[in-house]
Structures are given as C-alpha cells and as structure tokens.
Design an enzyme around this catalytic site. Structure first.
Site, PDB file in Angstrom:
ATOM      1  N   CYS A  79       0.441  -1.403  -0.489  1.00 10.81           N
ATOM      2  CA  CYS A  79       0.224   0.324  -0.049  1.00 10.81           C
ATOM      3  C   CYS A  79       0.930   1.290   0.009  1.00 10.81           C
ATOM      4  CB  CYS A  79      -0.946  -0.431   1.478  1.00 10.81           C
ATOM      5  SG  CYS A  79      -2.225   1.000   1.104  1.00 10.81           S
ATOM      6  N   HIS A 169      -3.110  -5.360   1.161  1.00  7.97           N
ATOM      7  CA  HIS A 169      -2.723  -5.754   2.575  1.00  7.97           C
ATOM      8  C   HIS A 169      -2.625  -6.943   3.348  1.00  7.97           C
ATOM      9  CE1 HIS A 169      -2.005  -1.303   4.649  1.00  7.97           C
ATOM     10  NE2 HIS A 169      -2.886  -1.102   3.728  1.00  7.97           N
ATOM     11  N   GLU A 171      -1.132  -8.219   5.366  1.00  6.79           N
ATOM     12  CA  GLU A 171      -0.685  -8.257   6.828  1.00  6.79           C
ATOM     13  C   GLU A 171      -1.939  -8.788   8.229  1.00  6.79           C
ATOM     14  OE1 GLU A 171      -0.100  -5.976   5.305  1.00  6.79           O
ATOM     15  OE2 GLU A 171      -0.313  -3.955   6.397  1.00  6.79           O
TER      16      GLU A 171
HETATM   17  N1  GLN Z   1      -3.649   6.620   1.013  1.00  3.94           N
HETATM   18  C1  GLN Z   1      -2.134   6.637   1.551  1.00  3.94           C
HETATM   19  C2  GLN Z   1      -1.255   7.174   0.498  1.00  3.94           C
HETATM   20  O1  GLN Z   1      -1.771   7.614  -0.108  1.00  3.94           O
HETATM   21  C3  GLN Z   1      -2.100   4.710   2.051  1.00  3.94           C
HETATM   22  C4  GLN Z   1      -2.976   4.025   2.202  1.00  3.94           C
HETATM   23  C5  GLN Z   1      -2.228   2.595   2.960  1.00  3.94           C
HETATM   24  O2  GLN Z   1      -1.256   2.105   2.874  1.00  3.94           O
HETATM   25  N2  GLN Z   1      -3.595   1.594   3.381  1.00  3.94           N
HETATM   26  O3  GLN Z   1      -0.315   7.031   0.800  1.00  3.94           O
END
Ligand code: GLN
Length: 187
Positions: A79, A169, A171
C-alpha cells in the site's frame, strides 16, 4: 533470516507478527543507526506515504535504504510502501525511492470505495483475501515488471527483480502465503 520492517509510521507490527509466525526474526527501522545492523530483507508497510516519505528524509534514512534496494535487497511493500517504491505517481508530484518502474495512482478508489475486501487471484498462489484501505492501484508498468494480480482491470500486485509490491494489506489477513513467498525469495 532477519527482516527489517520500516517502523516510522503505519501498520508495521502486523507485518512483524506475520513474519515471526513464519520463523523469521524481525528488527524495526526507526532511526538511521538501525540500518547498521545486518538484515536480509526489508518490509515497507502501509500507512501514509507522504508522512513516511517525509520522515525517511528527516531521519536521514532515505539514502541508505534506497541504496540497499537498488543493490538488490529483497523488499516487500504494501500500500503506502508501493507508493514509496513507485517511479511515477499519476496524481502526486512527489517521488520517493522510485526504484519500481510503475505508475501508481494514490487513493485510486476514491473516498467511498476507499476500503474494501476482495478475494482475488494471485499468480502462482491462487485466490487470496485482499484488504484494501484507501488503496492505490498501478496504472501502468514498464517492461520487466511481472503483474501478479489485477482487480477490475487494475493492477494491484507486481514483482520486479527484488521488489514485490501490493496495493492491498496481506498482513491484515490471516493468510501468510505472500509473506512466505517473500521469505522464499530471500532463501
Ligand atoms: N492512502 C495512503 C497513501 O496514499 C495509503 C493507504 C495505505 O497504506 N493503506 O499513502
């Protein structure tokens, strides 16, 4: 095997628990001196990429980490971690490590659909429970990048040389196959 988990912000503890359940040792990267230890792989967790990027610079960890990734140390990025690795961001002027030749859109599902669960197919692993939280997706990849998963026509998982990057994610699920794949890559 020792995995260093970036622990300046975000969901790093869940990665540590999952890696430890698979028999790996973990250390936390919180300050520059933590990078002097020996380790075999890096995890870049989810969270807020803007904050993580800023802290990496302020804590003077950015250059040493970028160098390790460029020199081939295995990385698992989830992410916000994917955003840190991306060479290009379509809706943000910032760049972070820029070691992964893909173009990523931040918060790509908008506010309403920002968080959702999807059981999607991952190449080589089968169906996997994917948790998306204000997630990015990958708009395009350059040659050499292997696409591991797509959801609704958008790329959500890739592998490029030593880097595995995911929009979701793993995890936060109880499925350890992606972390196992990462550990197998290091062996
Ligand atoms: N929206 C976050 C970003 O742009 C990422 C979200 C996440 O890691 N769950 O950094």
């Amino acid at each position: 095997m020792k995995i260093a988990v970036l622990a300046v912000q975000g969901a790093f503890i869940e990665h540590e628990k999952m890696l430890e359940s698979l028999g790996a040792e973990t250390i936390e990267l919180r300050q520059k001196s933590d990078l002097e230890q020996d380790f075999d792989g890096i995890v870049l967790p989810g969270g807020e990429s803007t904050v993580q990027g800023k802290l990496l610079k302020e804590l003077d960890m950015y250059d040493a980490l970028k160098e390790k990734i460029e020199q081939g140390m295995p990385v698992l990025a989830t992410c916000a971690g994917l955003i840190l690795l991306a060479e290009e961001l379509s809706n943000d002027d910032k760049r972070h490590f820029a070691t992964l030749p893909v173009c990523v859109k931040r918060n790509a599902y908008g506010r309403q659909l920002g968080s959702f669960h999807y059981d999607g197919e991952i190449k080589g692993l089968g169906v996997y429970p994917m948790e998306f939280i204000r997630a990015p997706y990958i708009e395009s990849v350059k040659p050499g990048v292997e696409v591991l998963a797509e959801v609704d026509g958008h790329i959500v998982a890739v592998k490029y040389q030593n880097q595995i990057a995911l929009a979701f994610h793993p995890e936060l699920s109880d499925d350890t196959r992606i972390h196992q794949m990462f550990l197998d890559m290091i062996k």
